[in-house]
Write an enzyme that holds these catalytic residues in place. Sequence first.
Site, mmCIF file in Angstrom:
data_model
loop_
_atom_site.group_PDB
_atom_site.id
_atom_site.type_symbol
_atom_site.label_atom_id
_atom_site.label_comp_id
_atom_site.label_asym_id
_atom_site.label_seq_id
_atom_site.Cartn_x
_atom_site.Cartn_y
_atom_site.Cartn_z
ATOM 1 N N GLY A 46 -1.468 2.790 -2.895
ATOM 2 C CA GLY A 46 -2.164 3.848 -1.597
ATOM 3 C C GLY A 46 -0.933 2.922 -0.761
ATOM 4 C CD GLN A 51 -0.039 -0.404 3.312
ATOM 5 O OE1 GLN A 51 -0.860 -0.134 2.411
ATOM 6 N NE2 GLN A 51 0.670 -1.738 3.151
ATOM 7 C CB CYS A 99 -1.324 -5.586 -0.474
ATOM 8 S SG CYS A 99 -1.365 -4.411 1.693
ATOM 9 C CG LEU A 100 3.507 -1.475 -1.461
ATOM 10 C CD1 LEU A 100 3.378 0.062 -1.179
ATOM 11 C CD2 LEU A 100 3.849 -1.947 -2.557
ATOM 12 C CG HIS A 141 -6.373 -2.685 -0.331
ATOM 13 N ND1 HIS A 141 -5.810 -3.653 -0.956
ATOM 14 C CD2 HIS A 141 -5.317 -2.544 0.289
ATOM 15 C CE1 HIS A 141 -4.707 -4.086 -0.318
ATOM 16 N NE2 HIS A 141 -4.535 -3.432 -0.011
ATOM 17 C CD GLU A 142 -4.328 1.071 1.006
ATOM 18 O OE1 GLU A 142 -3.532 1.014 1.469
ATOM 19 O OE2 GLU A 142 -3.664 0.699 0.189
ATOM 20 C CG HIS A 145 -3.853 -1.281 4.831
ATOM 21 N ND1 HIS A 145 -3.092 -2.927 5.542
ATOM 22 C CD2 HIS A 145 -3.666 -1.574 3.723
ATOM 23 C CE1 HIS A 145 -2.317 -3.321 3.977
ATOM 24 N NE2 HIS A 145 -3.010 -2.341 3.007
HETATM 25 NI NI NI Z 1 -2.124 -3.365 1.012
#
Ligand code: NI
Length: 185
Positions: A46, A51, A99-100, A141-142, A145
């Site tokens: 995701g 991000q 997380c990226l 999680h997303e 953000h």
């Molecule tokens: Ni993340």
Amino acid sequence: MVLPMYIFGQPVLRKVASEINPNEYPGLQELIQNMFETNRKADGVGLAGPQVGLSIRLFIVDLDVISDDKPEFKGFLHAFINPQILESSEEMCDFEEGCLSVPGIHENVKRPKSIHVKYTDENLVEHDEWIDGFLARVFQHEYDHLDGKLFVDHLSAFRKQLVKKKLVAMAKGKFSASYKCKENH
Ligand code: NI
């Protein structure tokens, strides 16, 4: 087009993102495709607007990448525009998250097991439904953000202390990632 990833320390990751009008947002479909491509290249499941430096309430989820293990997710590539979490189950569960935007850190996070959500998808169709399992996990999680939150915010004081050094270094640009990142400072 692969977009550069914004890493812990970038202010955009801490902002509360704004809703968009999906009928009027310029280049929305192209942005969604670029986000899928960026996420796939980084082996993510995701990716949220902040991000890639965009403070907008939009994230994408690609569960097709895990469809070898979970065949029910074959072809699952969806965008979630202006998502809302209306209710959460009392039942909680633990899951190891990464997380990226926070490369190199993986920690257990406790979250509600199922959630009642509303969102507009990539075809601009509105949804109102309960979701659970892995999708509910990724959604939450997303969604965080979009409110300027990161999974490390959910850790206990003890676990936070353990990852603090890594986070401080990361914010100064000391991290390694296998994908293209926006330079920190
Ligand atoms: Ni993340």
